[in-house]
Motif scaffolding. Structure first.
Motif, mmCIF file in Angstrom:
data_model
loop_
_atom_site.group_PDB
_atom_site.id
_atom_site.type_symbol
_atom_site.label_atom_id
_atom_site.label_comp_id
_atom_site.label_asym_id
_atom_site.label_seq_id
_atom_site.Cartn_x
_atom_site.Cartn_y
_atom_site.Cartn_z
ATOM 1 N N ILE A 1 0.621 -1.329 0.147
ATOM 2 C CA ILE A 1 -0.028 0.171 -0.002
ATOM 3 C C ILE A 1 0.904 1.161 -0.048
ATOM 4 O O ILE A 1 1.606 1.275 0.824
ATOM 5 N N THR B 1 0.832 5.513 0.430
ATOM 6 C CA THR B 1 0.190 6.622 0.808
ATOM 7 C C THR B 1 1.044 7.763 0.620
ATOM 8 O O THR B 1 2.058 7.836 0.780
ATOM 9 N N ASP B 2 0.357 8.820 -0.261
ATOM 10 C CA ASP B 2 0.921 10.083 -0.610
ATOM 11 C C ASP B 2 0.748 11.176 0.507
ATOM 12 O O ASP B 2 0.225 10.795 1.649
ATOM 13 N N GLY C 1 -2.113 11.607 2.180
ATOM 14 C CA GLY C 1 -3.154 10.694 2.909
ATOM 15 C C GLY C 1 -3.692 9.740 2.051
ATOM 16 O O GLY C 1 -4.546 8.704 2.507
ATOM 17 N N ASN C 2 -3.732 9.908 0.587
ATOM 18 C CA ASN C 2 -4.523 9.030 -0.178
ATOM 19 C C ASN C 2 -3.721 7.587 -0.303
ATOM 20 O O ASN C 2 -2.527 7.705 -0.403
ATOM 21 N N LYS C 3 -4.443 6.385 -0.512
ATOM 22 C CA LYS C 3 -3.865 5.454 -0.523
ATOM 23 C C LYS C 3 -4.194 4.544 -1.863
ATOM 24 O O LYS C 3 -5.368 4.574 -2.258
ATOM 25 N N SER C 4 -3.441 3.644 -2.337
ATOM 26 C CA SER C 4 -3.455 3.134 -3.574
ATOM 27 C C SER C 4 -2.369 1.896 -3.466
ATOM 28 O O SER C 4 -1.520 1.980 -2.597
ATOM 29 N N ASP D 1 5.150 7.094 0.906
ATOM 30 C CA ASP D 1 5.279 5.955 1.909
ATOM 31 C C ASP D 1 4.773 4.559 1.434
ATOM 32 O O ASP D 1 3.683 4.450 0.951
ATOM 33 N N TRP D 2 5.527 3.619 1.393
ATOM 34 C CA TRP D 2 5.242 2.193 1.031
ATOM 35 C C TRP D 2 5.132 1.346 2.416
ATOM 36 O O TRP D 2 6.003 1.433 3.207
ATOM 37 N N GLN D 3 3.913 0.493 2.394
ATOM 38 C CA GLN D 3 3.746 -0.506 3.410
ATOM 39 C C GLN D 3 3.503 -1.824 3.110
ATOM 40 O O GLN D 3 2.289 -1.520 2.403
#
Length: 307
Positions: free
Chosen positions: A91, A93-94, A97-100, A132-134
């Motif tokens: 996931i 997060t930019d 706070g948008n998640k893609s 950020d990548w998680q």
């Protein structure tokens, strides 16, 4: 003689003005490529009872295509977990706070011979101050579900031979093409391998985060990727090469073809993607004319490489 000098100067000015503010091909030629063949640990993820080791080539996750290997160890017994259902969800997060997500293999498969779970992920952005990548990883052991997550770092891809592109097709679907091989091409016919993926639009509203149905991707099936490689550098005159083979899907899910590089330098791989019914998803034919002194035309679907 004076007239000849004036003509030469004038031609030089025209060529210089035509190539000004365009790709700095000479600067790009300084870049060196390294071929990585060893899988090394990228990171480990722990909870009280389990350790997950994630491996990738060179021990690094890059923007573009990455094959990943996961090993799960029970800290209670010290033994590997070999018969689990493991899901793998990246996931992003930019800054807002948008998640893609990005193309990835959600259900990993176990390689009993090598002792790891195998999958892939095609990161569409490198990590930065605004990205950020998680990773969210779920697995089962003794009929209990374990959920572990961790922030990871995705590095910029410095090897242009492993570039990728994302685009909207003529069917209004979101597609991704990522080069997988060769890492270090030769002046010869090279086996060209690429992954082609598609975002699966959610059918239902989002549930509890992270809801995998909102971040679903799949490998594109039974399409054809037509290829026209050309050297766009003005001094190369937009020339191509013979004996190239279009890419078709093989049993590993990837698309395989042949690209013939007749010399080192900057190349553009112009593509046309067609579905199983020969309908064009994206791409167009480019000019085949020899154009010395003018930067070569690139198709609407292309990837630039360099070796």
């Amino acid at each position: 003689m004076k007239h000849l000098q004036i003509i030469v100067i004038a031609i030089s000015i025209v060529i210089t003005s035509c190539t000004l503010d365009k790709t700095d091909y000479e600067a790009e030629l300084i870049v060196e490529t390294t071929e990585y063949i060893e899988f090394e640990e990228v990171t480990t993820i722990n909870n009280e009872d389990y350790n997950i080791s994630i491996e990738a080539l060179n021990g690094t996750l890059y923007k573009g295509y990455n094959e990943v290997h996961l090993k799960v160890i029970s800290l209670k017994t010290g033994e590997s977990i070999e018969s689990s259902q493991i899901t793998f969800l990246p996931i992003m997060t930019d800054a807002n706070g948008n998640k893609s997500s990005c193309p990835h293999e959600y259900d990993l498969t176990y390689n009993a011979t090598e002792g790891y779970y195998k999958g892939y992920v095609v990161f569409t952005n490198e990590s930065s101050s605004t990205v950020d990548w998680q990773l969210y990883i779920d697995f089962t052991d003794n009929n209990e579900t374990q959920a572990i997550d961790k922030v990871i770092t995705v590095e910029a891809q410095t090897n242009m031979n492993l570039n990728m592109t994302a685009f909207t097709g003529n069917d209004n679907e979101q597609y991704f093409i990522a080069l997988v091989a060769p890492q270090s091409p030769r002046v010869a016919q090279n086996d060209l391998v690429a992954g082609i993926y598609k975002y699966n639009k959610p059918a239902n509203a989002a549930g509890e985060f992270p809801d995998a149905t909102q971040f679903s991707y799949s490998a594109v099936e039974n399409h054809t990727l037509f290829i026209d490689p050309r050297m766009p550098e003005p001094s190369m005159g937009n020339h191509s090469s013979p004996y190239n083979e279009d890419l078709s899907q093989e049993s590993d899910g990837l698309y395989h073809g042949v690209v013939n590089y007749t010399m080192t330098g900057n190349w553009t791989l112009n593509f046309i993607l067609k579905d199983e019914n020969k309908q064009i998803i994206k791409g167009n034919e480019v000019s085949t004319e020899f154009t010395p002194g003018v930067e070569g035309e690139r198709g609407e679907l292309h990837i630039d490489i360099l070796f």
